[in-house]
Design a protein around this motif. Structure first.
Motif, PDB file in Angstrom:
ATOM      1  N   SER A 157     158.563 -42.014  46.917  1.00  0.00           N
ATOM      2  CA  SER A 157     157.556 -42.640  47.780  1.00  0.00           C
ATOM      3  C   SER A 157     158.181 -43.156  49.073  1.00  0.00           C
ATOM      4  O   SER A 157     157.532 -43.148  50.123  1.00  0.00           O
ATOM      5  N   ILE A 158     159.447 -43.552  49.025  1.00  0.00           N
ATOM      6  CA  ILE A 158     160.119 -43.976  50.262  1.00  0.00           C
ATOM      7  C   ILE A 158     160.409 -42.767  51.146  1.00  0.00           C
ATOM      8  O   ILE A 158     160.252 -42.813  52.372  1.00  0.00           O
ATOM      9  N   PHE A 159     160.775 -41.677  50.531  1.00  0.00           N
ATOM     10  CA  PHE A 159     161.014 -40.431  51.261  1.00  0.00           C
ATOM     11  C   PHE A 159     159.733 -40.014  52.010  1.00  0.00           C
ATOM     12  O   PHE A 159     159.758 -39.663  53.197  1.00  0.00           O
ATOM     13  N   SER A 160     158.623 -40.115  51.299  1.00  0.00           N
ATOM     14  CA  SER A 160     157.317 -39.805  51.886  1.00  0.00           C
ATOM     15  C   SER A 160     156.998 -40.775  53.029  1.00  0.00           C
ATOM     16  O   SER A 160     156.532 -40.378  54.105  1.00  0.00           O
ATOM     17  N   LEU A 161     157.290 -42.054  52.805  1.00  0.00           N
ATOM     18  CA  LEU A 161     157.066 -43.061  53.847  1.00  0.00           C
ATOM     19  C   LEU A 161     157.877 -42.766  55.103  1.00  0.00           C
ATOM     20  O   LEU A 161     157.381 -42.846  56.232  1.00  0.00           O
ATOM     21  N   LEU A 162     159.147 -42.395  54.916  1.00  0.00           N
ATOM     22  CA  LEU A 162     160.019 -42.110  56.066  1.00  0.00           C
ATOM     23  C   LEU A 162     159.476 -40.929  56.869  1.00  0.00           C
ATOM     24  O   LEU A 162     159.560 -40.913  58.103  1.00  0.00           O
ATOM     25  N   ALA A 163     158.903 -39.951  56.157  1.00  0.00           N
ATOM     26  CA  ALA A 163     158.273 -38.825  56.860  1.00  0.00           C
ATOM     27  C   ALA A 163     157.061 -39.321  57.644  1.00  0.00           C
ATOM     28  O   ALA A 163     156.892 -38.980  58.823  1.00  0.00           O
ATOM     29  N   SER A 164     156.233 -40.174  57.016  1.00  0.00           N
ATOM     30  CA  SER A 164     155.069 -40.740  57.725  1.00  0.00           C
ATOM     31  C   SER A 164     155.490 -41.433  59.008  1.00  0.00           C
ATOM     32  O   SER A 164     154.800 -41.374  60.015  1.00  0.00           O
ATOM     33  N   LEU A 165     156.619 -42.117  58.953  1.00  0.00           N
ATOM     34  CA  LEU A 165     157.102 -42.879  60.110  1.00  0.00           C
ATOM     35  C   LEU A 165     157.771 -41.976  61.138  1.00  0.00           C
ATOM     36  O   LEU A 165     158.218 -42.448  62.179  1.00  0.00           O
ATOM     37  N   GLY A 166     157.875 -40.699  60.818  1.00  0.00           N
ATOM     38  CA  GLY A 166     158.445 -39.748  61.770  1.00  0.00           C
ATOM     39  C   GLY A 166     159.955 -39.806  61.869  1.00  0.00           C
ATOM     40  O   GLY A 166     160.539 -39.400  62.881  1.00  0.00           O
ATOM     41  N   ARG A 167     160.627 -40.293  60.827  1.00  0.00           N
ATOM     42  CA  ARG A 167     162.085 -40.404  60.859  1.00  0.00           C
ATOM     43  C   ARG A 167     162.711 -39.063  60.485  1.00  0.00           C
ATOM     44  O   ARG A 167     162.761 -38.713  59.324  1.00  0.00           O
ATOM     45  N   SER A 168     163.178 -38.325  61.471  1.00  0.00           N
ATOM     46  CA  SER A 168     163.736 -37.010  61.149  1.00  0.00           C
ATOM     47  C   SER A 168     165.221 -37.102  60.781  1.00  0.00           C
ATOM     48  O   SER A 168     165.760 -36.199  60.163  1.00  0.00           O
ATOM     49  N   ARG A 169     165.881 -38.180  61.152  1.00  0.00           N
ATOM     50  CA  ARG A 169     167.270 -38.424  60.716  1.00  0.00           C
ATOM     51  C   ARG A 169     167.366 -39.823  60.119  1.00  0.00           C
ATOM     52  O   ARG A 169     166.708 -40.753  60.570  1.00  0.00           O
ATOM     53  N   ILE A 170     168.226 -39.966  59.120  1.00  0.00           N
ATOM     54  CA  ILE A 170     168.315 -41.224  58.384  1.00  0.00           C
ATOM     55  C   ILE A 170     169.784 -41.579  58.183  1.00  0.00           C
ATOM     56  O   ILE A 170     170.605 -40.701  57.892  1.00  0.00           O
ATOM     57  N   GLN A 171     170.100 -42.861  58.317  1.00  0.00           N
ATOM     58  CA  GLN A 171     171.458 -43.319  58.022  1.00  0.00           C
ATOM     59  C   GLN A 171     171.561 -43.695  56.550  1.00  0.00           C
ATOM     60  O   GLN A 171     170.803 -44.543  56.067  1.00  0.00           O
ATOM     61  N   ILE A 172     172.508 -43.066  55.881  1.00  0.00           N
ATOM     62  CA  ILE A 172     172.676 -43.304  54.442  1.00  0.00           C
ATOM     63  C   ILE A 172     174.149 -43.564  54.116  1.00  0.00           C
ATOM     64  O   ILE A 172     175.032 -43.335  54.947  1.00  0.00           O
ATOM     65  N   SER A 173     174.388 -44.010  52.885  1.00  0.00           N
ATOM     66  CA  SER A 173     175.759 -44.179  52.401  1.00  0.00           C
ATOM     67  C   SER A 173     176.368 -42.803  52.143  1.00  0.00           C
ATOM     68  O   SER A 173     175.774 -41.974  51.453  1.00  0.00           O
ATOM     69  N   LYS A 174     177.544 -42.600  52.688  1.00  0.00           N
ATOM     70  CA  LYS A 174     178.269 -41.362  52.410  1.00  0.00           C
ATOM     71  C   LYS A 174     178.699 -41.385  50.938  1.00  0.00           C
ATOM     72  O   LYS A 174     179.209 -42.398  50.454  1.00  0.00           O
ATOM     73  N   LEU A 175     178.515 -40.279  50.254  1.00  0.00           N
ATOM     74  CA  LEU A 175     178.892 -40.242  48.837  1.00  0.00           C
ATOM     75  C   LEU A 175     180.413 -40.283  48.695  1.00  0.00           C
ATOM     76  O   LEU A 175     181.140 -39.758  49.537  1.00  0.00           O
ATOM     77  N   PRO A 176     180.900 -40.905  47.627  1.00  0.00           N
ATOM     78  CA  PRO A 176     182.350 -40.953  47.425  1.00  0.00           C
ATOM     79  C   PRO A 176     182.911 -39.583  47.039  1.00  0.00           C
ATOM     80  O   PRO A 176     182.242 -38.786  46.391  1.00  0.00           O
ATOM     81  N   LYS A 177     184.159 -39.345  47.466  1.00  0.00           N
ATOM     82  CA  LYS A 177     184.900 -38.182  46.958  1.00  0.00           C
ATOM     83  C   LYS A 177     185.479 -38.570  45.606  1.00  0.00           C
ATOM     84  O   LYS A 177     186.206 -39.551  45.496  1.00  0.00           O
ATOM     85  N   VAL A 178     185.147 -37.808  44.584  1.00  0.00           N
ATOM     86  CA  VAL A 178     185.592 -38.149  43.230  1.00  0.00           C
ATOM     87  C   VAL A 178     186.439 -37.021  42.663  1.00  0.00           C
ATOM     88  O   VAL A 178     186.110 -35.845  42.821  1.00  0.00           O
ATOM     89  N   ARG A 179     187.563 -37.393  42.064  1.00  0.00           N
ATOM     90  CA  ARG A 179     188.377 -36.418  41.335  1.00  0.00           C
ATOM     91  C   ARG A 179     188.468 -36.839  39.866  1.00  0.00           C
ATOM     92  O   ARG A 179     188.441 -38.026  39.560  1.00  0.00           O
ATOM     93  N   ILE A 180     188.596 -35.842  38.993  1.00  0.00           N
ATOM     94  CA  ILE A 180     188.642 -36.102  37.550  1.00  0.00           C
ATOM     95  C   ILE A 180     189.926 -35.501  36.975  1.00  0.00           C
ATOM     96  O   ILE A 180     190.266 -34.354  37.293  1.00  0.00           O
ATOM     97  N   ILE A 181     190.627 -36.273  36.156  1.00  0.00           N
ATOM     98  CA  ILE A 181     191.787 -35.749  35.428  1.00  0.00           C
ATOM     99  C   ILE A 181     191.568 -36.016  33.947  1.00  0.00           C
ATOM    100  O   ILE A 181     191.307 -37.143  33.541  1.00  0.00           O
ATOM    101  N   SER A 182     191.664 -34.960  33.176  1.00  0.00           N
ATOM    102  CA  SER A 182     191.459 -35.073  31.738  1.00  0.00           C
ATOM    103  C   SER A 182     192.839 -34.901  31.094  1.00  0.00           C
ATOM    104  O   SER A 182     193.516 -33.914  31.329  1.00  0.00           O
ATOM    105  N   THR A 183     193.291 -35.901  30.316  1.00  0.00           N
ATOM    106  CA  THR A 183     194.663 -35.837  29.797  1.00  0.00           C
ATOM    107  C   THR A 183     194.693 -35.701  28.281  1.00  0.00           C
ATOM    108  O   THR A 183     193.703 -35.974  27.601  1.00  0.00           O
ATOM    109  N   GLY A 184     195.823 -35.313  27.753  1.00  0.00           N
ATOM    110  CA  GLY A 184     196.026 -35.262  26.305  1.00  0.00           C
ATOM    111  C   GLY A 184     196.554 -33.919  25.842  1.00  0.00           C
ATOM    112  O   GLY A 184     196.018 -32.879  26.208  1.00  0.00           O
TER     113      GLY A 184
END
Lengths: 398, 398
Positions: A157-184
């Protein structure tokens, strides 16, 4: 050994904060907003008819009168009133012309046919006060009013609202770079045939899947044996990330090398071991802005530690507010003997009300432990027994 | 006009069933399983030590005895007992050698130093029954046992389980091809500046975002005015899909062309109008295996109709079981005058227990209507008043 709330507090106070990036609206759904959003105009932007019917003046309205009209107004159109125009036909969503302040719905009208090139109509309703069946300009939101604040997750519903408001670009949190190590040493890849005393790597899969909740794809997944130099190498490479997650190698056994290798590579231990079950041996540290989690090796422990600890970090990193658990009644009875806070898998079940029922299994090593569960319930350290109907904290998986 | 449960029944009985596709495990997280899954071996595959400690025989165990040992067994290793070997050091996750049936944890042992090249140890515990601190081979799952059935959503723990079982490819439900058409003369694109009586297209955005829950990306999004030939063209193209979703153009106004155009193109009406609010004018039809939803034009009505009706179709199509709502107490009071079943946005709030509180707004046209809500609560048609503490059906957005 520290308590569960203390561990969460330490995680939150240690967390780095993600950068802000600007993305096209299309890519912002589910992400975390990092700017204030203001209304770009009044909403509704005009006095909008909320029914199909007739627009007219409320002042001087009379049921006995015959009204005549010649024009129709549809959504997406606009016109000004002409001299002497006493009503118009109007459709839902159309702007009520300046001068009119009442819409009478079509069901309350009687069509009286044509006269002099005009159609005639009579109304039979008591709902004739000013602004009946009209959504008034600005009643939802005024131009310039703040409607969303930073740290809001962009729901549908917020996504829909942002479209209603005419926001074609949005400032968001950059996703973290995640690495995984599986040991054993006991862990083999999916493509290999395990020897009778070996098991397949499943933890990197569950971590990868748990990250999807935040739309995060790990940038690498590595499997290493309990070998110092292999682990050193993987950790060195892994430290080029915002969050490094290891599974295995943090409990008491002689080969549990992870804490040693992490500290040797400049990762400062924030805590090691928390009074919880499963997941007690969890290790957490930071190197500058980089977080490192050493999770235990049992599949269910990994899922619990991710849900409770890694998610707390991710939320703080992304600037989401601290999560609030739900509080729901427990169906059944549950005892424990230890002094640990226990997290156990539960399902939501619809009885008199929605209750939590325990998903029975053989403990954290059981590969079935979490399956078919809707989330985790908590039995706090000091609580020896949970009775039928008692309220428990509940953390849904999703 | 039909009732809400009748509409759901019609949707479910009309639904086509998705094809089955085989994908690499990596791509199956969150998808719907379409095969039975059996255990490929016993789980645990061996008698596994669940503690770091010592393995020995329970028979003849005595606290007073001094035991000697010389070997250590780690996870990922295996060996057979030698003649006269009375105990070994064992680590969590290692296979307990054939002949031993007890693990005593290291905390319950006293190291007595070396003697004759062997280490000596004494144990002080009462937990010495057969299989203490051992997960017995096959206790979680027997080789060949069915563990997952068709129509199961692949959650993180199931994804992890499938990796444990060595399943590198998985049969899942193929996602539906979805097209979206947004109609209405009053609707302009995000890139345009709306005239005072126009509004921006937000519905195609909310539908796109709501589809993400099922990992579905629409293959096209088209915007058309209330123009017969434009709409004809869009519908013709749109019928090359499993699900076509239109917003706008289904209510009473003269320009509401959608049902006309759909029926003209061979889409058989299953129902038009349901006794609900918002969303009453919803239209649903089928053409062969293709489903078509005509949703009303109000942003919040679109979100409600998607959550309630389109999701029911998608679940059935993907072979997921019918959704069960939650049942939670309402905080506040709520009245309604009409004979419709009302869906209204609520938040989960943590009070004595977790309760539903209404997200107040100015109705389905309010662009703020759904924001900050956690889902929809239901006030059924015959229910004039909901009291404080009464239980309501709740459909979370996620």
């Amino acid at each position: 050994m520290i308590s569960f709330p203390e561990a969460i507090r330490l995680i939150e106070s240690s967390a780095a904060e993600s950068e802000i990036v600007s993305v096209p609206l299309e890519h912002s759904s589910g992400k975390i907003l990092r700017e204030k959003i203001l209304a770009d105009r009044d909403y509704p932007p005009f006095n909008r008819a909320t029914m199909d019917g007739f627009a007219l003046r409320s002042q001087g309205f009379s049921k006995d009168r015959i009204y005549s009209y010649k024009r129709e107004l549809h959504a997406g159109e606009s016109f000004s009133l002409e001299e002497g125009e006493e009503t118009i036909r109007i459709m839902t969503g159309a702007p009520v012309p300046e001068g009119f302040d009442l819409v009478i719905k079509v069901e309350d009208s009687t069509d009286l046919g044509n006269s002099d090139g005009k159609r005639q109509v009579r109304f039979d309703t008591d709902k004739t006060s000013s602004f009946s069946n009209i959504a008034i300009r600005g009643e939802d939101l005024k131009n310039g009013e703040e409607i969303l604040s930073e740290g809001t997750r962009i729901s549908s519903s917020i996504f829909s609202l942002l479209a209603s408001l005419g926001r074609s670009r949005i400032q968001i949190s950059k996703l973290p770079k995640v690495r995984i190590i599986s040991t054993g040493n006991e862990i083999v890849g999916l493509e290999e045939t395990p020897k009778p005393w070996q098991i397949r790597d499943s933890n990197s899969y569950s971590i990868r899947s748990l990250l999807q909740k935040y739309d995060i794809s790990p940038i690498s997944i590595v499997r290493v044996g309990d070998d110092l130099s292999q682990l050193e190498k993987a950790v060195l490479e892994g430290l080029d990330s915002d969050i490094l997650i290891l599974s295995g190698g943090v409990s008491m056994g002689n080969l549990d090398l992870v804490p040693k290798v992490l500290e040797g590579n400049g990762v400062r231990e924030i805590f090691h071991k928390v009074r919880i079950k499963p997941g007690k041996p969890i290790w957490f540290g930071m190197k500058g802005r980089q977080a490192v989690f050493g999770l235990p090796g049992n599949p269910f422990s990994v899922q619990v530690c991710f849900r409770i600890f890694v998610e707390s970090y991710i939320r703080k990193f992304l600037c989401l507010p601290t999560e609030s658990s739900l509080l729901l009644p427990f169906s059944g009875e549950r005892k424990k003997k230890n002094q640990l806070t226990e997290f156990f898998p539960v399902r939501l079940e619809k009885k008199q009300t929605t209750v939590l029922t325990e998903n029975k299994n053989n403990g954290s090593g059981d590969i079935r432990a979490g399956i078919f569960s809707d989330g985790l319930a908590v039995q706090f350290s000091e609580k020896e027994k949970v009775q039928e109907g008692e309220l428990l904290e509940f953390y849904p998986w999703n």
